[in-house]
Design a protein around this motif. Structure first.
Motif, PDB file in Angstrom:
ATOM      1  N   THR A  42       0.801  -1.147  -0.119  1.00  0.00           N
ATOM      2  CA  THR A  42      -0.339  -0.178  -0.037  1.00  0.00           C
ATOM      3  C   THR A  42       1.129   1.374  -0.309  1.00  0.00           C
ATOM      4  N   ASN A  45      -2.005   5.159   0.178  1.00  0.00           N
ATOM      5  CA  ASN A  45      -3.493   4.869   0.758  1.00  0.00           C
ATOM      6  C   ASN A  45      -3.867   3.993  -0.589  1.00  0.00           C
ATOM      7  N   GLN A  46      -2.936   3.416  -1.375  1.00  0.00           N
ATOM      8  CA  GLN A  46      -3.075   3.056  -2.930  1.00  0.00           C
ATOM      9  C   GLN A  46      -2.639   1.302  -2.582  1.00  0.00           C
ATOM     10  N   SER A  47      -3.519   0.634  -3.268  1.00  0.00           N
ATOM     11  CA  SER A  47      -3.225  -1.363  -2.787  1.00  0.00           C
ATOM     12  C   SER A  47      -2.544  -1.095  -3.835  1.00  0.00           C
ATOM     13  N   GLU A  62      -3.110  -1.597  -9.912  1.00  0.00           N
ATOM     14  CA  GLU A  62      -3.863  -1.548  -8.568  1.00  0.00           C
ATOM     15  C   GLU A  62      -3.944  -3.262  -8.654  1.00  0.00           C
ATOM     16  N   TYR A 115       0.513   2.270 -13.129  1.00  0.00           N
ATOM     17  CA  TYR A 115       1.718   3.186 -12.975  1.00  0.00           C
ATOM     18  C   TYR A 115       2.424   3.135 -13.224  1.00  0.00           C
ATOM     19  N   GLU A 132      -5.414  10.578 -12.624  1.00  0.00           N
ATOM     20  CA  GLU A 132      -4.746   9.457 -12.666  1.00  0.00           C
ATOM     21  C   GLU A 132      -4.475   9.602 -14.380  1.00  0.00           C
TER      22      GLU A 132
END
Ligand code: FES
Ligand code: FE2
Length: 358
Positions: A42, A45-47, A62, A115, A132
């Protein structure tokens, strides 16, 4: 010169904790962490699931299959990308589904967020954009010391139950060395508290130089370098929003000009990548690069042993500090002293960049 800022740290501390700086590279992993299995992490806050394909490329997606939401980190790496561990959908490193077992047509929506990552100097950086899908606006940071033949390095990853800015504070204020690290890199606490400190830096950086002439070598230094007696020490700290570089070392007392970058002696170059996991927890990626003396050619293991003990000491203090902050409430005020100048400057930078992203 001691510089004391007029901005109360308590004001900056509470507001800066609510969000992160975006449009920024962060350390996602060290290169050696990514072998043949996907890894969940993580970040802000992004998995995210990180993986390395057999041809060596690193992907970051993600961590949620778009079919029925199994974490993709439960899947397996294949030649073309990452295969979900539930019904076998295969994702390319760019996030698009490229195979659905038993079904020819792949829906256009069958994709997951991806990403941008950059692997440089044994560090895997991830771009965390404000919008994004936006491309990076600058290259990932260089850290050439990992590839410099004069040094050998090792490192590790800590998980902290504390916000990342408390770790910034700690690294930008090395006056704590004499108290927290008495058994390792400490030496005389008074020397550390009274050492001259220059605080500067341009743009989004902070630079702190501390020179400590005529002091005694701490246990960690004598364990890895044959100092003859008294030493002259230096600490140069460079802050950027995503990592901190600390160049520390020592020469035999009066043997060389202490402010000459080409000085000899023991050189320790620390890399400290601080990546928020959540508002209240952090990933701390560290390495230490060390040179060696001809009489102690294999000193790296000892250096790393000492450094690990040192960083364990920091973690105990910082997690206890944060636990107490929660116990007493965030409104409990802090008093700033002279050693806080660098940390406050860094908090100002983070706060300014964070606001730019709002
Ligand atoms: S949940 Fe991933 S393929 Fe079904
Ligand atoms: Fe420390």
């Amino acid at each position: 010169m001691n510089t004391v800022t007029q901005v109360p740290l308590s004001e900056l501390a509470s507001s800066a904790r609510s969000a992160f700086v975006l449009d920024q590279w962060y350390v996602a992993a060290f290169a050696w962490e990514l072998q043949d299995k996907p890894m969940a992490r993580t970040l802000l806050n992004q998995s995210v699931v990180l993986f390395r394909t057999p041809d060596g490329a690193v992907g970051a997606l993600e961590d949620r299959c778009c079919h029925r939401s199994l974490p993709l980190s439960c899947g397996t790496v294949e030649g073309g990308g990452l295969r979900c561990g539930y019904h076998g959908m295969l994702y390319a490193p760019g996030g698009s589904c490229i195979e659905i077992p038993g079904q020819e047509r792949i829906p256009a929506k069958a994709r997951v967020k991806s990403y941008v990552v950059a692997e440089k100097n044994h560090i895997v950086w991830i771009w965390m954009p404000k919008e994004e899908g936006a491309a990076p606006s600058k290259p990932a940071p260089d850290y050439a010391w990992h590839d410099d033949a004069r040094y050998r390095f090792g490192g590790g990853v800590y998980h902290y139950d504390a916000p990342y800015q408390l770790i910034h504070d700690n690294l930008l204020d090395l006056s704590h060395v004499g108290y927290v690290h008495q058994k390792t890199i400490g030496g005389n606490p008074r020397v550390h508290m009274t050492a001259g400190m220059e605080v500067g830096g341009e743009g989004d950086t902070v630079r702190i130089v501390r020179l400590l002439p005529d002091t005694l070598p701490p246990p960690a230094y004598t364990a890895v370098w044959p100092f003859k007696g008294g030493i002259d020490r230096w600490q140069e700290i460079e802050f950027e929003p995503n990592h901190i570089r600390i160049w520390a070392g020592a020469t035999d007392k009066d043997s060389e000009p202490l402010d000459d970058p080409q000085r000899g002696g023991l050189h320790l170059r620390g890399f400290h990548g601080l990546t928020p996991e959540t508002e209240t927890t952090s990933h701390y990626f560290w390495t230490m690069s060390a040179n060696s003396h001809p009489e102690m050619p294999d000193n790296l293991d000892k250096v790393l042993q000492q450094i690990r003990s040192t960083f364990d000491e920091d973690r105990v203090v910082i997690e206890a500090q944060y636990a107490n902050m929660r116990r007493f409430g965030e409104a409990a005020s802090w008093v700033d002293i002279h050693v806080d100048a660098g940390g406050i400057r860094a908090r100002r930078i983070i706060e300014r960049l964070r606001k730019q992203g709002e």
